[in-house]
Design an enzyme around this catalytic site. Structure first.
Site, mmCIF file in Angstrom:
data_model
loop_
_atom_site.group_PDB
_atom_site.id
_atom_site.type_symbol
_atom_site.label_atom_id
_atom_site.label_comp_id
_atom_site.label_asym_id
_atom_site.label_seq_id
_atom_site.Cartn_x
_atom_site.Cartn_y
_atom_site.Cartn_z
ATOM 1 N N LYS A 1 41.697 24.711 151.949
ATOM 2 C CA LYS A 1 41.202 24.118 150.703
ATOM 3 C C LYS A 1 41.331 25.102 149.543
ATOM 4 O O LYS A 1 41.414 26.314 149.771
ATOM 5 C CB LYS A 1 39.761 23.630 150.881
ATOM 6 C CG LYS A 1 38.760 24.688 151.275
ATOM 7 C CD LYS A 1 37.463 24.042 151.754
ATOM 8 C CE LYS A 1 36.382 25.100 151.900
ATOM 9 N NZ LYS A 1 35.153 24.557 152.474
ATOM 10 N N ARG B 1 24.150 18.359 152.577
ATOM 11 C CA ARG B 1 25.259 17.946 151.715
ATOM 12 C C ARG B 1 25.827 16.664 152.318
ATOM 13 O O ARG B 1 25.124 15.664 152.375
ATOM 14 C CB ARG B 1 26.277 19.090 151.616
ATOM 15 C CG ARG B 1 27.293 18.945 150.517
ATOM 16 C CD ARG B 1 28.162 20.192 150.368
ATOM 17 N NE ARG B 1 28.938 20.509 151.569
ATOM 18 C CZ ARG B 1 29.723 21.573 151.682
ATOM 19 N NH1 ARG B 1 29.835 22.433 150.696
ATOM 20 N NH2 ARG B 1 30.403 21.789 152.795
ATOM 21 N N HIS C 1 27.768 21.203 159.708
ATOM 22 C CA HIS C 1 28.075 22.386 158.884
ATOM 23 C C HIS C 1 26.784 23.177 158.671
ATOM 24 O O HIS C 1 25.724 22.583 158.480
ATOM 25 C CB HIS C 1 28.660 21.932 157.544
ATOM 26 C CG HIS C 1 29.293 23.027 156.734
ATOM 27 N ND1 HIS C 1 30.137 23.971 157.265
ATOM 28 C CD2 HIS C 1 29.209 23.318 155.408
ATOM 29 C CE1 HIS C 1 30.542 24.797 156.304
ATOM 30 N NE2 HIS C 1 29.993 24.423 155.173
ATOM 31 N N ARG D 1 35.986 26.512 162.291
ATOM 32 C CA ARG D 1 36.557 26.247 160.956
ATOM 33 C C ARG D 1 36.386 27.462 160.048
ATOM 34 O O ARG D 1 35.756 27.381 158.999
ATOM 35 C CB ARG D 1 35.853 25.040 160.307
ATOM 36 C CG ARG D 1 35.840 23.753 161.116
ATOM 37 C CD ARG D 1 35.315 22.586 160.270
ATOM 38 N NE ARG D 1 34.011 22.857 159.682
ATOM 39 C CZ ARG D 1 32.850 22.481 160.208
ATOM 40 N NH1 ARG D 1 32.812 21.790 161.330
ATOM 41 N NH2 ARG D 1 31.721 22.787 159.606
ATOM 42 N N TYR E 1 37.445 41.249 121.636
ATOM 43 C CA TYR E 1 36.500 40.295 121.044
ATOM 44 C C TYR E 1 35.054 40.793 121.135
ATOM 45 O O TYR E 1 34.645 41.348 122.160
ATOM 46 C CB TYR E 1 36.556 38.968 121.799
ATOM 47 C CG TYR E 1 37.804 38.168 121.599
ATOM 48 C CD1 TYR E 1 38.179 37.727 120.334
ATOM 49 C CD2 TYR E 1 38.591 37.821 122.693
ATOM 50 C CE1 TYR E 1 39.332 36.958 120.173
ATOM 51 C CE2 TYR E 1 39.741 37.051 122.536
ATOM 52 C CZ TYR E 1 40.097 36.628 121.276
ATOM 53 O OH TYR E 1 41.225 35.869 121.121
ATOM 54 N N CYS F 1 39.856 39.167 127.852
ATOM 55 C CA CYS F 1 40.308 38.015 127.063
ATOM 56 C C CYS F 1 40.941 36.974 127.986
ATOM 57 O O CYS F 1 41.020 37.169 129.189
ATOM 58 C CB CYS F 1 41.344 38.456 126.029
ATOM 59 S SG CYS F 1 40.819 39.843 125.016
ATOM 60 N N ASP G 1 44.041 36.151 128.301
ATOM 61 C CA ASP G 1 45.323 36.539 128.885
ATOM 62 C C ASP G 1 45.527 38.048 129.014
ATOM 63 O O ASP G 1 46.568 38.483 129.488
ATOM 64 C CB ASP G 1 46.464 35.973 128.018
ATOM 65 C CG ASP G 1 46.214 34.529 127.670
ATOM 66 O OD1 ASP G 1 46.122 33.719 128.604
ATOM 67 O OD2 ASP G 1 46.057 34.214 126.474
HETATM 68 C C1 LIG Z 1 34.738 25.561 153.373
HETATM 69 C C2 LIG Z 1 34.258 25.039 154.664
HETATM 70 C C3 LIG Z 1 34.354 25.815 155.818
HETATM 71 C C4 LIG Z 1 34.811 27.259 155.809
HETATM 72 O O1 LIG Z 1 33.794 28.063 155.264
HETATM 73 P P1 LIG Z 1 33.904 29.666 155.282
HETATM 74 O O2 LIG Z 1 32.553 30.099 154.869
HETATM 75 O O3 LIG Z 1 34.944 30.019 154.276
HETATM 76 O O4 LIG Z 1 34.291 30.053 156.653
HETATM 77 C C5 LIG Z 1 34.015 25.231 157.028
HETATM 78 N N1 LIG Z 1 33.554 23.964 157.076
HETATM 79 C C6 LIG Z 1 33.413 23.193 155.978
HETATM 80 C C7 LIG Z 1 32.891 21.805 156.095
HETATM 81 C C8 LIG Z 1 33.731 23.710 154.728
HETATM 82 O O5 LIG Z 1 33.587 22.962 153.636
#
Ligand SMILES: *Cc1c(COP(=O)(O)O)cnc(C)c1O
Length: 336
Positions: A2, A100, A129, A188, A231, A278, A280
């Site tokens: 992602k 979530r 998660h 994951r 700036y 800045c 760039d």
């Molecule tokens: C982003 C994500 C992960 C990975 O998380 P890390 O902390 O980068 O290992 C795993 N599961 C889900 C659902 C996520 O959104």
């Protein structure tokens, strides 16, 4: 994968992951999944976030495996898959405490029964998660343990219905490192793959940050005592000195909050970033007696310079935000 593989550029990273043995790649948006398919990636792709229902046709066309948190979505997927003459795999997502996406633990059996009863859906996995698996604080460890217990209960409830929960997965990077009993059938990891120790404890296996942000000095200037740079005039030269202009700014992903708080590496020495960063460009104070020259290479973070995790800590964020924010206009160079 992602967020463009956490900012590292998705296709080369996806290919490296598959070559290294990844069974499945995970994305957050349908577009990210499509990008992988257009890039020739054939591996299973898991869509982690909830899409809009009008994206379902592209999910089907691109063979994305979606997480399902509610019956409405399961039925919408089922209808459209059936109309297309497909049977598509889905994973049930249950919220054990992340707060979530995911169905409540109490309705997981109903959702499992619904998915199993949908003729165009294949009940292929069950996931949750963690909210704080990256923390070794006793209360966070206890919270993760509680999430795990709830997940086990959900799996038992689903099996008690005579259903197979499929590929069971829960562990993000923090849980990969701190909770081996959460590994189940698949893990994951995200940030860990990019070389950041996701936890405050010593990492049980050595990792090294992949990303280095480099540039070259494009302009050198003499600065008189009392003159200001950039700036807002947030930095005034305390004495006569020499400054370098580096063509990298917040539009490239160098956080503006690092202004006057970060150092960059030039020829094996650290120099402070001075004045506001800045869009760039940014500036470094080379000191009055410098041997640094125009075109010399600059490491803004990573490599031999302090890494993105250090930069994140300096400005009060996490390495994820630093690497994900490196803009697409920054060319990615891959070094084996
Ligand atoms: C982003 C994500 C992960 C990975 O998380 P890390 O902390 O980068 O290992 C795993 N599961 C889900 C659902 C996520 O959104």
């Amino acid at each position: 994968m992602k967020a463009g593989a956490y900012g590292h550029g998705v296709l080369p990273i996806a290919r490296a992951a598959i070559e290294a043995g990844a069974y499945c790649l995970a994305v957050a948006t349908v577009d990210e999944g499509v990008e992988l398919r257009l890039g020739g990636i054939d591996a299973p792709i898991l869509l982690l976030s909830q899409p809009m229902f009008d994206e379902i046709p592209r999910i089907l066309d691109n063979r994305l495996i979606t997480m399902v948190s509610d019956i409405d979505y399961a039925e919408a997927l089922n209808r459209q898959a059936a109309a297309a003459g497909l049977i598509i795999p889905v994973h049930l997502k249950v919220d054990t405490g992340m707060g979530r996406m995911g169905c409540p633990t109490s309705s997981a059996p109903d959702l499992a029964r619904c998915i199993a009863g949908c003729t165009a859906l294949k009940y292929d996995g069950t996931a949750t998660h963690f909210a704080s698996s990256d923390s070794a604080r006793p209360d966070d460890i206890a919270y993760t343990r509680q999430q795990l217990e709830r997940f086990h209960q959900v799996l038992n409830d689903i099996r008690a219905l005579g259903l197979d929960p499929g590929i069971v997965h829960a562990a993000n990077s923090g849980a990969v490192l701190l909770h081996p009993d959460s590994w189940f059938d698949m893990v994951r990891p995200g940030i860990l793959l990019y070389g950041y120790n996701a936890v405050s404890e010593a990492c049980p296996f050595p990792v090294q940050p992949v990303m280095e942000l480099r540039s070259n000095i494009v302009f050198i200037k003499q600065v008189k005592k009392g003159e200001s740079l950039s700036y807002g005039r947030t930095w005034q030269a305390p004495h006569d000195t020499v400054a370098a202009v580096i063509p990298a700014g917040y539009a490239d992903g160098l956080p503006r909050l690092a202004s006057n708080r970060w150092q960059v590496l030039i020829n094996d020495r650290l120099y402070p970033l001075t004045g506001n960063i800045c869009m760039d460009q940014c500036l470094a104070d080379l000191g009055p007696e410098t041997t640094v020259k125009r075109w010399d290479e600059v490491s803004l973070f990573g490599g031999k310079a302090p890494d993105a995790a250090k930069l994140a800590a300096t400005i009060g964020t996490i390495p994820y935000e630093i690497t994900c924010n490196i803009n697409k206009r920054v060319p990615r160079v891959y070094i084996e």
